[in-house]
Design a protein around this motif. Structure first.
Motif, PDB file in Angstrom:
ATOM      1  N   HIS A   1       2.030  -2.835   7.527  1.00 32.00           N
ATOM      2  CA  HIS A   1       1.115  -1.944   8.233  1.00 32.00           C
ATOM      3  C   HIS A   1       1.853  -1.281   9.398  1.00 32.00           C
ATOM      4  O   HIS A   1       2.223  -1.934  10.381  1.00 32.00           O
ATOM      5  CB  HIS A   1      -0.093  -2.731   8.726  1.00 32.00           C
ATOM      6  CG  HIS A   1      -0.883  -3.362   7.616  1.00 32.00           C
ATOM      7  ND1 HIS A   1      -1.693  -2.633   6.766  1.00 32.00           N
ATOM      8  CD2 HIS A   1      -0.960  -4.657   7.201  1.00 32.00           C
ATOM      9  CE1 HIS A   1      -2.240  -3.439   5.888  1.00 32.00           C
ATOM     10  NE2 HIS A   1      -1.808  -4.672   6.115  1.00 32.00           N
TER      11      HIS A   1
ATOM     12  N   ASP B   1      -2.154   2.040  12.731  1.00 34.52           N
ATOM     13  CA  ASP B   1      -3.537   1.853  12.288  1.00 34.52           C
ATOM     14  C   ASP B   1      -3.852   2.568  10.980  1.00 34.52           C
ATOM     15  O   ASP B   1      -4.804   2.204  10.287  1.00 34.52           O
ATOM     16  CB  ASP B   1      -4.500   2.359  13.367  1.00 34.52           C
ATOM     17  CG  ASP B   1      -4.389   1.539  14.646  1.00 34.52           C
ATOM     18  OD1 ASP B   1      -4.021   0.350  14.545  1.00 34.52           O
ATOM     19  OD2 ASP B   1      -4.654   2.102  15.728  1.00 34.52           O
ATOM     20  N   SER B   2      -3.079   3.584  10.612  1.00 33.77           N
ATOM     21  CA  SER B   2      -3.481   4.407   9.478  1.00 33.77           C
ATOM     22  C   SER B   2      -2.392   4.601   8.423  1.00 33.77           C
ATOM     23  O   SER B   2      -2.598   5.341   7.465  1.00 33.77           O
ATOM     24  CB  SER B   2      -3.942   5.785   9.971  1.00 33.77           C
ATOM     25  OG  SER B   2      -2.929   6.403  10.746  1.00 33.77           O
ATOM     26  N   VAL B   3      -1.243   3.967   8.587  1.00 29.93           N
ATOM     27  CA  VAL B   3      -0.159   4.101   7.616  1.00 29.93           C
ATOM     28  C   VAL B   3       0.229   2.715   7.106  1.00 29.93           C
ATOM     29  O   VAL B   3       0.464   1.803   7.896  1.00 29.93           O
ATOM     30  CB  VAL B   3       1.076   4.797   8.231  1.00 29.93           C
ATOM     31  CG1 VAL B   3       2.211   4.864   7.206  1.00 29.93           C
ATOM     32  CG2 VAL B   3       0.716   6.196   8.719  1.00 29.93           C
ATOM     33  N   THR B   4       0.282   2.582   5.771  1.00 31.10           N
ATOM     34  CA  THR B   4       0.671   1.317   5.151  1.00 31.10           C
ATOM     35  C   THR B   4       1.780   1.585   4.142  1.00 31.10           C
ATOM     36  O   THR B   4       1.679   2.508   3.328  1.00 31.10           O
ATOM     37  CB  THR B   4      -0.517   0.654   4.441  1.00 31.10           C
ATOM     38  OG1 THR B   4      -1.547   0.387   5.390  1.00 31.10           O
ATOM     39  CG2 THR B   4      -0.092  -0.657   3.782  1.00 31.10           C
TER      40      THR B   4
ATOM     41  N   THR C   1       0.697   4.932   2.109  1.00 35.02           N
ATOM     42  CA  THR C   1      -0.601   5.586   2.219  1.00 35.02           C
ATOM     43  C   THR C   1      -0.774   6.131   3.622  1.00 35.02           C
ATOM     44  O   THR C   1      -0.362   5.512   4.614  1.00 35.02           O
ATOM     45  CB  THR C   1      -1.744   4.597   1.912  1.00 35.02           C
ATOM     46  OG1 THR C   1      -1.674   3.483   2.803  1.00 35.02           O
ATOM     47  CG2 THR C   1      -1.627   4.083   0.477  1.00 35.02           C
ATOM     48  N   PHE C   2      -1.389   7.318   3.692  1.00 34.07           N
ATOM     49  CA  PHE C   2      -1.549   8.036   4.950  1.00 34.07           C
ATOM     50  C   PHE C   2      -3.029   8.387   5.151  1.00 34.07           C
ATOM     51  O   PHE C   2      -3.837   8.199   4.235  1.00 34.07           O
ATOM     52  CB  PHE C   2      -0.689   9.302   4.945  1.00 34.07           C
ATOM     53  CG  PHE C   2       0.762   9.057   4.648  1.00 34.07           C
ATOM     54  CD1 PHE C   2       1.630   8.649   5.645  1.00 34.07           C
ATOM     55  CD2 PHE C   2       1.265   9.236   3.364  1.00 34.07           C
ATOM     56  CE1 PHE C   2       2.968   8.424   5.374  1.00 34.07           C
ATOM     57  CE2 PHE C   2       2.599   9.006   3.083  1.00 34.07           C
ATOM     58  CZ  PHE C   2       3.455   8.597   4.087  1.00 34.07           C
ATOM     59  N   PRO C   3      -3.360   8.913   6.306  1.00 36.54           N
ATOM     60  CA  PRO C   3      -4.750   9.349   6.522  1.00 36.54           C
ATOM     61  C   PRO C   3      -5.167  10.468   5.568  1.00 36.54           C
ATOM     62  O   PRO C   3      -4.323  11.106   4.917  1.00 36.54           O
ATOM     63  CB  PRO C   3      -4.742   9.836   7.981  1.00 36.54           C
ATOM     64  CG  PRO C   3      -3.576   9.153   8.616  1.00 36.54           C
ATOM     65  CD  PRO C   3      -2.547   9.015   7.529  1.00 36.54           C
ATOM     66  N   PHE C   4      -6.459  10.680   5.460  1.00 33.05           N
ATOM     67  CA  PHE C   4      -7.065  11.745   4.653  1.00 33.05           C
ATOM     68  C   PHE C   4      -6.822  11.564   3.156  1.00 33.05           C
ATOM     69  O   PHE C   4      -6.818  12.535   2.395  1.00 33.05           O
ATOM     70  CB  PHE C   4      -6.566  13.126   5.097  1.00 33.05           C
ATOM     71  CG  PHE C   4      -6.706  13.374   6.568  1.00 33.05           C
ATOM     72  CD1 PHE C   4      -7.958  13.500   7.154  1.00 33.05           C
ATOM     73  CD2 PHE C   4      -5.580  13.429   7.372  1.00 33.05           C
ATOM     74  CE1 PHE C   4      -8.084  13.711   8.527  1.00 33.05           C
ATOM     75  CE2 PHE C   4      -5.706  13.640   8.747  1.00 33.05           C
ATOM     76  CZ  PHE C   4      -6.964  13.776   9.329  1.00 33.05           C
TER      77      PHE C   4
ATOM     78  N   SER D   1      -1.032   9.951  -0.247  1.00 30.74           N
ATOM     79  CA  SER D   1      -0.117   8.855  -0.551  1.00 30.74           C
ATOM     80  C   SER D   1       1.138   9.412  -1.214  1.00 30.74           C
ATOM     81  O   SER D   1       1.132  10.511  -1.773  1.00 30.74           O
ATOM     82  CB  SER D   1      -0.772   7.822  -1.479  1.00 30.74           C
ATOM     83  OG  SER D   1      -1.119   8.403  -2.724  1.00 30.74           O
TER      84      SER D   1
ATOM     85  N   ASN E   1     -11.982  10.931   0.049  1.00 29.27           N
ATOM     86  CA  ASN E   1     -13.103  10.000   0.050  1.00 29.27           C
ATOM     87  C   ASN E   1     -14.397  10.789   0.217  1.00 29.27           C
ATOM     88  O   ASN E   1     -14.684  11.311   1.298  1.00 29.27           O
ATOM     89  CB  ASN E   1     -12.942   8.983   1.183  1.00 29.27           C
ATOM     90  CG  ASN E   1     -14.015   7.912   1.143  1.00 29.27           C
ATOM     91  OD1 ASN E   1     -14.926   7.948   0.321  1.00 29.27           O
ATOM     92  ND2 ASN E   1     -13.896   6.943   2.036  1.00 29.27           N
TER      93      ASN E   1
END
Length: 218
Positions: free
Chosen positions: A13, A16-19, A75-78, A81, A118
């Motif tokens: 991780h 907060d928003s990228v894995t 994976t990124f926001p919105f 990926s 989403n």
């Protein structure tokens, strides 16, 4: 081909928003290969050669190998990926007979990206994904294949909680489309596409229609 897949992936991780997930897979495999040319096919049809004898010989001497796959996905926001995979490392298959003959499946390096928005409360009704991929990037860089032939672009719409899925796009410059039904333990899919056997798009295209029925236990 009979394959057992054993793999492991671990997520990192990055904020907060990228894995970033990285993984490795082993594929112990038995491959049964029968090469039939025009002469052999004519012999089978005329009766001078027995197809069942060739099949018995095929089944008695499979080739065994343990290729390794590597991959990473971010994976990124919105709903964005990106991923990279390296497939068929050490993919040397040895025939289990007196000849101990070998053949090698070439390594492939693949990259891709996707956008999976989403739709929140409407996601059960319509769940779209837009994706693009370049396969065999190593062959493209080496000048052994055309980048357009290895490019795949498509969109998928999963509807009614994945009960019905339809998809379409371009596969190496050729149109491809299909649909599938998720019937609990039964999956039914129909797909149309074109396989390019030449080096460049349009050299040796062969169209095909595929119908697949599979059973699964989740």
């Amino acid at each position: 081909t009979i394959t057992l897949i054993v793999g492991y992936a671990y997520p990192f991780h990055l904020g907060d928003s990228v894995t970033l997930s990285a993984g490795l897979g082993l594929r112990p495999s038995l491959k049964y290969r029968l090469d039939i040319d025009g002469t052999a096919l004519g012999s089978f049809m005329s009766g001078t050669a027995k197809l069942n004898q060739a099949f018995d010989s095929l089944m008695s001497s499979p080739s065994f190998g343990v290729p390794i796959d590597l991959g990473a996905r971010a994976t990124f926001p919105f709903g964005l990926s990106a991923a990279v995979t390296v497939k068929d490392l050490f993919a040397t298959y040895v025939k289990s007979d007196a000849t101990d003959s070998k053949y090698v499946v070439p390594v492939s390096v693949n990259i891709g990206g996707a956008w999976h928005p989403n739709l929140k409360q409407y996601r059960w009704l319509l769940d779209p994904t837009l994706s693009a991929e370049i396969k065999n990037l190593n062959l493209v860089v080496a000048g052994e294949s055309d980048i357009w032939k290895q490019t795949h672009i498509g969109v998928e719409f999963a509807m009614l909680k994945n009960f019905i899925t339809i998809w379409g796009g371009l596969d190496g410059g050729n149109p491809a489309f299909g649909t599938s039904l998720d019937l609990f333990i039964l999956d039914l899919s129909v797909a149309y596409g074109t396989t390019e056997y030449g080096r460049y798009p349009g050299d040796q295209p062969v169209s095909n229609l595929t119908v697949e029925v599979s059973f699964r236990i989740d």
